[in-house]
Design a protein around this motif. Structure first.
Motif, mmCIF file in Angstrom:
data_model
loop_
_atom_site.group_PDB
_atom_site.id
_atom_site.type_symbol
_atom_site.label_atom_id
_atom_site.label_comp_id
_atom_site.label_asym_id
_atom_site.label_seq_id
_atom_site.Cartn_x
_atom_site.Cartn_y
_atom_site.Cartn_z
ATOM 1 N N ILE A 1 0.676 21.550 -39.700
ATOM 2 C CA ILE A 1 1.854 22.364 -39.993
ATOM 3 C C ILE A 1 1.946 23.431 -38.913
ATOM 4 O O ILE A 1 1.045 24.256 -38.769
ATOM 5 C CB ILE A 1 1.775 23.026 -41.386
ATOM 6 C CG1 ILE A 1 1.637 21.973 -42.478
ATOM 7 C CG2 ILE A 1 3.002 23.908 -41.623
ATOM 8 C CD1 ILE A 1 1.322 22.557 -43.850
ATOM 9 N N ILE A 2 3.051 23.405 -38.159
ATOM 10 C CA ILE A 2 3.288 24.401 -37.112
ATOM 11 C C ILE A 2 4.342 25.365 -37.640
ATOM 12 O O ILE A 2 5.399 24.940 -38.103
ATOM 13 C CB ILE A 2 3.800 23.738 -35.819
ATOM 14 C CG1 ILE A 2 2.800 22.700 -35.311
ATOM 15 C CG2 ILE A 2 4.079 24.798 -34.747
ATOM 16 C CD1 ILE A 2 3.327 21.855 -34.155
ATOM 17 N N THR A 3 4.028 26.663 -37.568
ATOM 18 C CA THR A 3 4.962 27.681 -38.042
ATOM 19 C C THR A 3 5.232 28.677 -36.916
ATOM 20 O O THR A 3 4.297 29.149 -36.268
ATOM 21 C CB THR A 3 4.387 28.421 -39.268
ATOM 22 O OG1 THR A 3 4.071 27.468 -40.283
ATOM 23 C CG2 THR A 3 5.375 29.444 -39.808
ATOM 24 N N LEU A 4 6.508 28.976 -36.707
ATOM 25 C CA LEU A 4 6.915 29.985 -35.733
ATOM 26 C C LEU A 4 7.680 31.061 -36.475
ATOM 27 O O LEU A 4 8.679 30.787 -37.140
ATOM 28 C CB LEU A 4 7.802 29.353 -34.656
ATOM 29 C CG LEU A 4 8.279 30.268 -33.536
ATOM 30 C CD1 LEU A 4 7.096 30.831 -32.752
ATOM 31 C CD2 LEU A 4 9.227 29.519 -32.613
ATOM 32 N N ALA A 5 7.177 32.283 -36.391
ATOM 33 C CA ALA A 5 7.790 33.430 -37.062
ATOM 34 C C ALA A 5 7.797 34.593 -36.069
ATOM 35 O O ALA A 5 7.124 34.529 -35.038
ATOM 36 C CB ALA A 5 6.987 33.788 -38.318
ATOM 37 N N PRO A 6 8.531 35.649 -36.357
ATOM 38 C CA PRO A 6 8.520 36.799 -35.456
ATOM 39 C C PRO A 6 7.088 37.314 -35.250
ATOM 40 O O PRO A 6 6.406 37.684 -36.209
ATOM 41 C CB PRO A 6 9.384 37.836 -36.179
ATOM 42 C CG PRO A 6 10.308 37.009 -37.027
ATOM 43 C CD PRO A 6 9.475 35.843 -37.482
ATOM 44 N N GLY A 7 6.619 37.263 -34.006
ATOM 45 C CA GLY A 7 5.283 37.760 -33.676
ATOM 46 C C GLY A 7 4.145 36.829 -34.041
ATOM 47 O O GLY A 7 2.973 37.205 -33.904
ATOM 48 N N LEU A 8 4.433 35.604 -34.493
ATOM 49 C CA LEU A 8 3.359 34.705 -34.939
ATOM 50 C C LEU A 8 3.701 33.240 -34.678
ATOM 51 O O LEU A 8 4.785 32.774 -35.030
ATOM 52 C CB LEU A 8 3.103 34.886 -36.433
ATOM 53 C CG LEU A 8 2.088 33.926 -37.065
ATOM 54 C CD1 LEU A 8 0.679 34.209 -36.560
ATOM 55 C CD2 LEU A 8 2.148 34.011 -38.579
ATOM 56 N N LEU A 9 2.745 32.544 -34.094
ATOM 57 C CA LEU A 9 2.760 31.087 -34.007
ATOM 58 C C LEU A 9 1.482 30.633 -34.692
ATOM 59 O O LEU A 9 0.400 31.124 -34.361
ATOM 60 C CB LEU A 9 2.740 30.634 -32.542
ATOM 61 C CG LEU A 9 2.421 29.163 -32.312
ATOM 62 C CD1 LEU A 9 3.586 28.280 -32.777
ATOM 63 C CD2 LEU A 9 2.108 28.902 -30.848
ATOM 64 N N SER A 10 1.596 29.749 -35.680
ATOM 65 C CA SER A 10 0.382 29.252 -36.328
ATOM 66 C C SER A 10 0.398 27.734 -36.384
ATOM 67 O O SER A 10 1.450 27.114 -36.495
ATOM 68 C CB SER A 10 0.213 29.837 -37.733
ATOM 69 O OG SER A 10 1.166 29.289 -38.617
ATOM 70 N N VAL A 11 -0.798 27.173 -36.287
ATOM 71 C CA VAL A 11 -0.997 25.733 -36.399
ATOM 72 C C VAL A 11 -2.088 25.534 -37.437
ATOM 73 O O VAL A 11 -3.237 25.890 -37.212
ATOM 74 C CB VAL A 11 -1.391 25.097 -35.046
ATOM 75 C CG1 VAL A 11 -1.643 23.597 -35.217
ATOM 76 C CG2 VAL A 11 -0.321 25.360 -33.999
ATOM 77 N N GLN B 1 7.921 24.609 -39.239
ATOM 78 C CA GLN B 1 8.661 25.613 -40.002
ATOM 79 C C GLN B 1 9.121 26.705 -39.041
ATOM 80 O O GLN B 1 8.288 27.377 -38.442
ATOM 81 C CB GLN B 1 7.779 26.213 -41.096
ATOM 82 C CG GLN B 1 7.254 25.183 -42.064
ATOM 83 C CD GLN B 1 6.182 25.747 -42.997
ATOM 84 O OE1 GLN B 1 5.554 26.757 -42.720
ATOM 85 N NE2 GLN B 1 5.981 25.062 -44.108
ATOM 86 N N ASN B 2 10.417 26.865 -38.895
ATOM 87 C CA ASN B 2 10.972 27.885 -38.013
ATOM 88 C C ASN B 2 11.425 29.068 -38.857
ATOM 89 O O ASN B 2 12.379 28.964 -39.621
ATOM 90 C CB ASN B 2 12.145 27.321 -37.219
ATOM 91 C CG ASN B 2 12.699 28.327 -36.226
ATOM 92 O OD1 ASN B 2 12.163 29.429 -36.059
ATOM 93 N ND2 ASN B 2 13.772 27.960 -35.559
ATOM 94 N N ARG B 3 10.753 30.194 -38.692
ATOM 95 C CA ARG B 3 11.110 31.400 -39.435
ATOM 96 C C ARG B 3 11.637 32.503 -38.516
ATOM 97 O O ARG B 3 11.704 33.664 -38.914
ATOM 98 C CB ARG B 3 9.893 31.892 -40.219
ATOM 99 C CG ARG B 3 9.465 30.864 -41.255
ATOM 100 C CD ARG B 3 8.409 31.385 -42.170
ATOM 101 N NE ARG B 3 8.071 30.368 -43.146
ATOM 102 C CZ ARG B 3 6.847 30.117 -43.577
ATOM 103 N NH1 ARG B 3 5.841 30.835 -43.131
ATOM 104 N NH2 ARG B 3 6.630 29.168 -44.454
ATOM 105 N N LEU B 4 12.005 32.120 -37.291
ATOM 106 C CA LEU B 4 12.574 33.100 -36.362
ATOM 107 C C LEU B 4 13.977 33.480 -36.800
ATOM 108 O O LEU B 4 14.724 32.647 -37.295
ATOM 109 C CB LEU B 4 12.665 32.513 -34.953
ATOM 110 C CG LEU B 4 11.400 32.389 -34.137
ATOM 111 C CD1 LEU B 4 11.731 31.817 -32.767
ATOM 112 C CD2 LEU B 4 10.687 33.713 -33.990
ATOM 113 N N ARG B 5 14.310 34.727 -36.589
ATOM 114 C CA ARG B 5 15.678 35.183 -36.865
ATOM 115 C C ARG B 5 16.519 35.136 -35.587
ATOM 116 O O ARG B 5 17.712 34.922 -35.637
ATOM 117 C CB ARG B 5 15.650 36.599 -37.422
ATOM 118 C CG ARG B 5 15.039 36.644 -38.816
ATOM 119 C CD ARG B 5 15.021 38.073 -39.361
ATOM 120 N NE ARG B 5 13.997 38.185 -40.378
ATOM 121 C CZ ARG B 5 12.769 38.629 -40.167
ATOM 122 N NH1 ARG B 5 12.407 39.038 -38.974
ATOM 123 N NH2 ARG B 5 11.890 38.688 -41.145
#
Length: 190
Positions: A128-138, A91-95
């Motif tokens: 589930i790998i998520t990349l968001a501003p200031g956060l990488l979660s697995v 899930q890519n939540r980067l702007r």
């Protein structure tokens, strides 16, 4: 006879042992990719594994040449490939893209180690790998981490990489069959 420095011995060993082994693996995978008897889904999986082996070969070449830093990688694409390689979700939540090579490389290596640990130690079946501003979660659906266990080398390396970014890593069991490794990093680390 003068003794060779440890770094030179390591380079020789990598060149003489790891290089040919990776080449052999790549050749075997290429043969499987071309095997029309294999179902299409199996050939796609082999292609994904082959891409990972090729990336490892390129890393090894770069290290043997002494090149300290690779150009910034396309982090969302790399994480997408990592997730796909384990039948996971990205899930890519980067702007805005992260363009700093040290940041992208560090975050990718943290994600790769977290996925490896989830599969190996937690015996996860879903990632589930998520990349968001200031956060990488697995996130994984495997067994909870052992409470009070000393962190292993992989966890220590993830923590060190996060600190390099002025960030931190946390590992939390958040529910039945749900564990999340999160790397919080400052937005200025772009």
């Amino acid at each position: 006879m003068p003794r060779k420095p440890a770094a030179a011995l390591l380079r020789e060993a990598l060149h003489d042992q790891a290089g040919p082994a990776l080449f052999s693996l790549a050749a075997q995978l290429r043969a499987l990719e071309l095997d029309e008897k294999l179902p299409l889904s199996a050939r796609r999986r082999v292609q994904s594994i082959s891409a990972g082996v090729e990336a490892l070969r390129q890393d090894l070449r770069r290290l043997l040449r002494g090149a300290p830093e690779a150009p910034a990688l396309d982090l969302p694409a790399a994480l997408e490939g990592l997730a796909r390689s384990v039948n996971g979700v990205f899930q890519n939540r980067l702007r805005r893209p992260i363009t700093n090579a040290v940041v992208t490389e560090s975050l990718y290596r943290i994600a790769r180690e977290a996925v490896h640990n989830a599969l190996r130690h937690a015996r996860a079946r879903r990632i589930i790998i998520t990349l968001a501003p200031g956060l990488l979660s697995v996130q994984n659906d495997g067994r909870a981490p052992v409470s009070g266990a000393a962190p292993g080398l992989g966890m220590k390396l993830m923590e060190r990489r996060a600190r390099r970014l002025r960030g931190r890593v946390t590992l939390q069991h958040v529910g039945p069959r749900a564990t999340v490794l999160a790397c919080h990093f400052p937005l200025s680390a772009k």
